[in-house]
Design a protein around this motif. Structure first.
Motif, PDB file in Angstrom:
ATOM      1  N   PRO A  92      -3.814 -68.097-103.450  1.00 30.66           N
ATOM      2  CA  PRO A  92      -3.392 -68.210-104.849  1.00 30.66           C
ATOM      3  C   PRO A  92      -2.107 -67.461-105.182  1.00 30.66           C
ATOM      4  CG  PRO A  92      -5.752 -67.800-104.731  1.00 30.66           C
ATOM      5  CD  PRO A  92      -5.211 -67.651-103.339  1.00 30.66           C
ATOM      6  N   SER A  93      -1.913 -66.279-104.608  1.00 29.09           N
ATOM      7  CA  SER A  93      -0.694 -65.521-104.918  1.00 29.09           C
ATOM      8  C   SER A  93       0.542 -66.269-104.413  1.00 29.09           C
ATOM      9  CB  SER A  93      -0.757 -64.111-104.319  1.00 29.09           C
ATOM     10  OG  SER A  93      -0.956 -64.163-102.924  1.00 29.09           O
ATOM     11  N   GLN A  94       0.451 -66.797-103.215  1.00 24.25           N
ATOM     12  CA  GLN A  94       1.575 -67.554-102.662  1.00 24.25           C
ATOM     13  C   GLN A  94       1.811 -68.827-103.481  1.00 24.25           C
ATOM     14  OE1 GLN A  94       1.029 -69.428 -98.800  1.00 24.25           O
ATOM     15  NE2 GLN A  94       3.079 -68.781 -98.199  1.00 24.25           N
ATOM     16  N   ASP A  95       0.740 -69.469-103.890  1.00 24.30           N
ATOM     17  CA  ASP A  95       0.863 -70.679-104.711  1.00 24.30           C
ATOM     18  C   ASP A  95       1.559 -70.371-106.035  1.00 24.30           C
ATOM     19  OD1 ASP A  95      -0.502 -72.024-102.709  1.00 24.30           O
ATOM     20  OD2 ASP A  95      -2.435 -71.925-103.751  1.00 24.30           O
ATOM     21  N   HIS A  96       1.206 -69.237-106.643  1.00 27.56           N
ATOM     22  CA  HIS A  96       1.815 -68.869-107.924  1.00 27.56           C
ATOM     23  C   HIS A  96       3.318 -68.608-107.760  1.00 27.56           C
ATOM     24  CE1 HIS A  96       1.803 -67.468-112.063  1.00 27.56           C
ATOM     25  NE2 HIS A  96       2.672 -66.559-111.666  1.00 27.56           N
ATOM     26  N   VAL A  97       3.684 -67.891-106.704  1.00 27.21           N
ATOM     27  CA  VAL A  97       5.106 -67.605-106.465  1.00 27.21           C
ATOM     28  C   VAL A  97       5.872 -68.906-106.226  1.00 27.21           C
ATOM     29  CG1 VAL A  97       6.689 -66.516-104.825  1.00 27.21           C
ATOM     30  CG2 VAL A  97       4.732 -65.236-105.699  1.00 27.21           C
ATOM     31  N   ARG A  98       5.249 -69.844-105.546  1.00 24.26           N
ATOM     32  CA  ARG A  98       5.896 -71.146-105.338  1.00 24.26           C
ATOM     33  C   ARG A  98       6.114 -71.867-106.667  1.00 24.26           C
ATOM     34  NH1 ARG A  98       2.448 -72.862-100.038  1.00 24.26           N
ATOM     35  NH2 ARG A  98       3.881 -71.980 -98.504  1.00 24.26           N
ATOM     36  N   GLN A  99       5.148 -71.762-107.571  1.00 23.70           N
ATOM     37  CA  GLN A  99       5.283 -72.397-108.889  1.00 23.70           C
ATOM     38  C   GLN A  99       6.425 -71.773-109.689  1.00 23.70           C
ATOM     39  OE1 GLN A  99       1.428 -72.107-110.730  1.00 23.70           O
ATOM     40  NE2 GLN A  99       0.519 -73.633-109.377  1.00 23.70           N
ATOM     41  N   LEU A 100       6.697 -70.499-109.449  1.00 20.41           N
ATOM     42  CA  LEU A 100       7.805 -69.833-110.125  1.00 20.41           C
ATOM     43  C   LEU A 100       9.157 -70.295-109.587  1.00 20.41           C
ATOM     44  CD1 LEU A 100       6.450 -66.166-110.323  1.00 20.41           C
ATOM     45  CD2 LEU A 100       6.643 -67.819-112.196  1.00 20.41           C
ATOM     46  N   GLY A 101       9.142 -70.932-108.412  1.00 20.95           N
ATOM     47  CA  GLY A 101      10.377 -71.427-107.823  1.00 20.95           C
ATOM     48  C   GLY A 101      11.160 -70.373-107.063  1.00 20.95           C
ATOM     49  N   TRP A 102      10.500 -69.282-106.696  1.00 19.98           N
ATOM     50  CA  TRP A 102      11.174 -68.220-105.954  1.00 19.98           C
ATOM     51  C   TRP A 102      11.443 -68.664-104.529  1.00 19.98           C
ATOM     52  CZ3 TRP A 102       8.012 -63.199-107.348  1.00 19.98           C
ATOM     53  CH2 TRP A 102       8.160 -62.957-108.725  1.00 19.98           C
ATOM     54  N   LYS A 103      12.462 -68.070-103.922  1.00 19.48           N
ATOM     55  CA  LYS A 103      12.746 -68.344-102.511  1.00 19.48           C
ATOM     56  C   LYS A 103      11.599 -67.797-101.666  1.00 19.48           C
ATOM     57  CE  LYS A 103      17.744 -68.208-102.841  1.00 19.48           C
ATOM     58  NZ  LYS A 103      18.966 -67.535-102.379  1.00 19.48           N
ATOM     59  N   GLU A 104      11.311 -68.519-100.597  1.00 15.82           N
ATOM     60  CA  GLU A 104      10.200 -68.128 -99.727  1.00 15.82           C
ATOM     61  C   GLU A 104      10.695 -68.042 -98.286  1.00 15.82           C
ATOM     62  OE1 GLU A 104       5.916 -70.003 -98.332  1.00 15.82           O
ATOM     63  OE2 GLU A 104       6.835 -70.681-100.180  1.00 15.82           O
ATOM     64  N   HIS A 105      10.273 -67.001 -97.611  1.00 17.19           N
ATOM     65  CA  HIS A 105      10.623 -66.819 -96.206  1.00 17.19           C
ATOM     66  C   HIS A 105       9.342 -66.492 -95.444  1.00 17.19           C
ATOM     67  CE1 HIS A 105      14.876 -66.728 -97.203  1.00 17.19           C
ATOM     68  NE2 HIS A 105      14.549 -65.959 -98.218  1.00 17.19           N
ATOM     69  N   GLU A 106       9.012 -67.329 -94.474  1.00 18.43           N
ATOM     70  CA  GLU A 106       7.817 -67.091 -93.674  1.00 18.43           C
ATOM     71  C   GLU A 106       8.149 -66.114 -92.552  1.00 18.43           C
ATOM     72  OE1 GLU A 106       4.475 -69.472 -91.029  1.00 18.43           O
ATOM     73  OE2 GLU A 106       6.180 -70.562 -91.835  1.00 18.43           O
ATOM     74  N   LEU A 107       7.321 -65.100 -92.420  1.00 14.29           N
ATOM     75  CA  LEU A 107       7.472 -64.146 -91.327  1.00 14.29           C
ATOM     76  C   LEU A 107       6.408 -64.441 -90.283  1.00 14.29           C
ATOM     77  CD1 LEU A 107       8.073 -60.816 -93.276  1.00 14.29           C
ATOM     78  CD2 LEU A 107       9.755 -62.340 -92.250  1.00 14.29           C
TER      79      LEU A 107
END
Length: 107
Positions: free
Chosen positions: A67-82
């Motif tokens: 859910p936290s990752q889903d929420h950040v995606r909804q905000l449109g923030w840049k995402e970087h997978e480590l």
């Protein structure tokens, strides 16, 4: 115990107050968003995260899938997978960590 709206307003007010005195970029690290627990079982435990930040402020958040990752995606923030470190990458880090406590690996 603050409500989501109170946390959002307090966080945003703090960001705006910081911006007024900011002469250099500021990085705020929010580690382990996925581990946030909100009493009362609210469904939006990440509603306090701002959609935008002041000009010189950057947020770096860590989270596992969910859910936290889903929420950040909804905000449109840049995402970087480590990706996980390999054993050869982990070993020097583990050795350095143990060294700080006067310990070593036993062979």
């Amino acid at each position: 115990n603050l409500k989501d709206e109170e946390v959002l307003l307090a966080f945003q007010s703090s960001l705006l107050a910081i911006q007024q005195d900011l002469t250099r970029p500021l990085l705020i690290v929010l580690d382990a968003l996925d581990q946030i627990v909100v009493e009362g079982g609210t469904t939006n435990r990440f509603g306090w995260l701002p959609r935008v930040t002041p000009k010189h402020v950057r947020l770096l958040c860590t989270s596992t899938d969910g859910p936290s990752q889903d929420h950040v995606r909804q905000l449109g923030w840049k995402e970087h997978e480590l990706l996980p470190l390999s054993e050869t990458e982990r070993l020097p880090i583990a050795k350095a960590y143990l060294y700080t406590f006067g310990r070593t690996f036993s062979d």
